[in-house]
Design an enzyme around this catalytic site. Sequence first.
Site, PDB file in Angstrom:
ATOM      1  N   TYR A 132      -8.583 -13.012  32.392  1.00 10.13           N
ATOM      2  CA  TYR A 132      -9.340 -11.756  32.391  1.00 10.13           C
ATOM      3  C   TYR A 132      -9.850 -11.525  30.974  1.00 10.13           C
ATOM      4  O   TYR A 132      -9.050 -11.465  30.024  1.00 10.13           O
ATOM      5  CB  TYR A 132      -8.390 -10.641  32.829  1.00 10.13           C
ATOM      6  CG  TYR A 132      -8.887  -9.221  32.771  1.00 10.13           C
ATOM      7  CD1 TYR A 132      -9.561  -8.658  33.839  1.00 10.13           C
ATOM      8  CD2 TYR A 132      -8.620  -8.412  31.667  1.00 10.13           C
ATOM      9  CE1 TYR A 132      -9.971  -7.329  33.809  1.00 10.13           C
ATOM     10  CE2 TYR A 132      -9.021  -7.086  31.623  1.00 10.13           C
ATOM     11  CZ  TYR A 132      -9.698  -6.550  32.697  1.00 10.13           C
ATOM     12  OH  TYR A 132     -10.093  -5.235  32.660  1.00 10.13           O
ATOM     13  N   GLY A 250      -2.934  -3.658  37.197  1.00 13.11           N
ATOM     14  CA  GLY A 250      -2.305  -4.399  36.115  1.00 13.11           C
ATOM     15  C   GLY A 250      -1.278  -3.560  35.372  1.00 13.11           C
ATOM     16  O   GLY A 250      -0.244  -4.074  34.929  1.00 13.11           O
ATOM     17  N   GLY A 349      26.038  -9.226  17.189  1.00 18.12           N
ATOM     18  CA  GLY A 349      25.375 -10.402  16.637  1.00 18.12           C
ATOM     19  C   GLY A 349      24.945 -11.398  17.691  1.00 18.12           C
ATOM     20  O   GLY A 349      23.933 -12.102  17.525  1.00 18.12           O
ATOM     21  N   GLU A 372      -3.026  -3.930  28.504  1.00 24.24           N
ATOM     22  CA  GLU A 372      -3.482  -3.202  29.699  1.00 24.24           C
ATOM     23  C   GLU A 372      -3.755  -1.729  29.374  1.00 24.24           C
ATOM     24  O   GLU A 372      -3.663  -0.852  30.229  1.00 24.24           O
ATOM     25  CB  GLU A 372      -2.462  -3.288  30.845  1.00 24.24           C
ATOM     26  CG  GLU A 372      -1.917  -4.681  31.147  1.00 24.24           C
ATOM     27  CD  GLU A 372      -2.908  -5.569  31.872  1.00 24.24           C
ATOM     28  OE1 GLU A 372      -4.084  -5.557  31.470  1.00 24.24           O
ATOM     29  OE2 GLU A 372      -2.512  -6.262  32.810  1.00 24.24           O
ATOM     30  N   ASN A 375      -0.063   2.488  25.101  1.00 25.78           N
ATOM     31  CA  ASN A 375       0.612   3.658  25.670  1.00 25.78           C
ATOM     32  C   ASN A 375       0.040   4.962  25.131  1.00 25.78           C
ATOM     33  O   ASN A 375       0.162   6.011  25.775  1.00 25.78           O
ATOM     34  CB  ASN A 375       2.117   3.554  25.447  1.00 25.78           C
ATOM     35  CG  ASN A 375       2.746   2.573  26.423  1.00 25.78           C
ATOM     36  OD1 ASN A 375       2.040   1.906  27.195  1.00 25.78           O
ATOM     37  ND2 ASN A 375       4.061   2.481  26.424  1.00 25.78           N
ATOM     38  N   GLU A 376      -0.610   4.906  23.970  1.00 17.61           N
ATOM     39  CA  GLU A 376      -1.318   6.090  23.482  1.00 17.61           C
ATOM     40  C   GLU A 376      -2.516   6.395  24.387  1.00 17.61           C
ATOM     41  O   GLU A 376      -2.788   7.567  24.707  1.00 17.61           O
ATOM     42  CB  GLU A 376      -1.773   5.866  22.033  1.00 17.61           C
ATOM     43  CG  GLU A 376      -0.644   5.847  21.008  1.00 17.61           C
ATOM     44  CD  GLU A 376       0.164   4.559  21.027  1.00 17.61           C
ATOM     45  OE1 GLU A 376       1.289   4.555  20.491  1.00 17.61           O
ATOM     46  OE2 GLU A 376      -0.336   3.542  21.576  1.00 17.61           O
ATOM     47  N   ARG A 384      -5.962  14.078  29.803  1.00 14.57           N
ATOM     48  CA  ARG A 384      -7.309  14.479  30.212  1.00 14.57           C
ATOM     49  C   ARG A 384      -7.361  14.815  31.693  1.00 14.57           C
ATOM     50  O   ARG A 384      -8.051  15.758  32.105  1.00 14.57           O
ATOM     51  CB  ARG A 384      -8.297  13.354  29.883  1.00 14.57           C
ATOM     52  CG  ARG A 384      -8.648  13.267  28.402  1.00 14.57           C
ATOM     53  CD  ARG A 384      -9.579  12.097  28.134  1.00 14.57           C
ATOM     54  NE  ARG A 384     -10.043  12.100  26.747  1.00 14.57           N
ATOM     55  CZ  ARG A 384     -10.747  11.114  26.207  1.00 14.57           C
ATOM     56  NH1 ARG A 384     -11.083  10.045  26.935  1.00 14.57           N
ATOM     57  NH2 ARG A 384     -11.131  11.187  24.946  1.00 14.57           N
TER      58      ARG A 384
END
Length: 391
Positions: A132, A250, A349, A372, A375-376, A384
């Site tokens: 893609y 996706g 460890g 994809e 996240n912001e 929105r």
Amino acid sequence: MTDLMAPPAVSPYALTEEQEALVEAVRDFAQRRLAPNAIEWDQNKHFPVDVLREAGELGLGGIYAHEDVGGAGLTRSDAVLIFEELAKGDTTIAAYISIHNMVVWMIDSFGSDEQRSQWIPKLASMEQLASYCLTEPGVGSDAAALVTSAVRDGDSYVLNGVKQFISGAGASSVYVVMARTGGDGAKGISAFIVPSEVAGLSFGANERKMGWNAQPTKQVIFDNVRVPVANLLGEEGEGFSFAMKGLNGGRINMGACSLGGAQWALDQAVRYVKQREAFGSPLSEQQSLVFALADMETDLTAARLLLKRAASALDNHEPETASLCAMAKRFATDVAFTAANSALQLHGGYGYLADYGIEKVVRDLRVHQILEGTNEIMRLIVGRSLLEDAS
């Protein structure tokens, strides 16, 4: 009066018999063919094309493509179950299979009957692989500003430009490419099916990455690449819309891949805490560690439910689908990364050693918060949508 002898109602969260059988088949494949090789593939940067073809034989190359062209004809609700199980075997390969399926779905959904018949059968079987191509070197989150061009020349389009961070590049046989055929903005973008053998198509070096090492990531370079008009997907100007619709699915797939990787890491942490002793007693008797495990399980269960809700919305074409997919992707990838990182911490460890596999999952899952749609951007979509609904 309620009939106390009536059978209990079926839980809306329960899997159907068909889904249980599907999960079992995918789990068997993932544990038999992916999990034993995941660390070696990561360290050697090996892309297991042969194993992907085996996945295709199981129907995993065209999960939600129509059966008339070789697809499995499953739902998005089925797909999130599939990708969670695949990721328990290998997060990197599960993520690539998701990307491949996004391309197959776009051709199946928006292509002509001729395009569907020509391209999907070999993609659904994974005899051929797909990539893609949306992101560019200077264009990431602002995808509508892409500059790769496609100019009509008789019975062909001529493509010029560079795509960045393309999974499967160089190994794939088919590339779905978003390119500009018109003016600025989203409405000037069209989608094209580009086969790997065309003249002028080349690839950059394999990127050196934090994770996802078992799949190649390269630039895809178009230098006067000529494709027939018949390779235009849909109509001119529809490409950006197709790309965004593809990303809805996706995003929940990537959330499911994150969930699967984190669930595997949590399962390893539970075993380790039960077996390991410190200060004269098992770690499982230390309340703070029990609380950490509880928080991880709670977050992953919540993510699973949100992914299920978003997948249902996508299956049923609900108006809030894009927002729900963004919510699910953001939440699942964030809590999964945190859970996997906590699992590493609980191993001390040993969690930092490659042989245990935990650090690989942490490295792999980090990019799921970026690709994809970052996240912001997911928060922007949700916010929105909320404001639009209130207006």
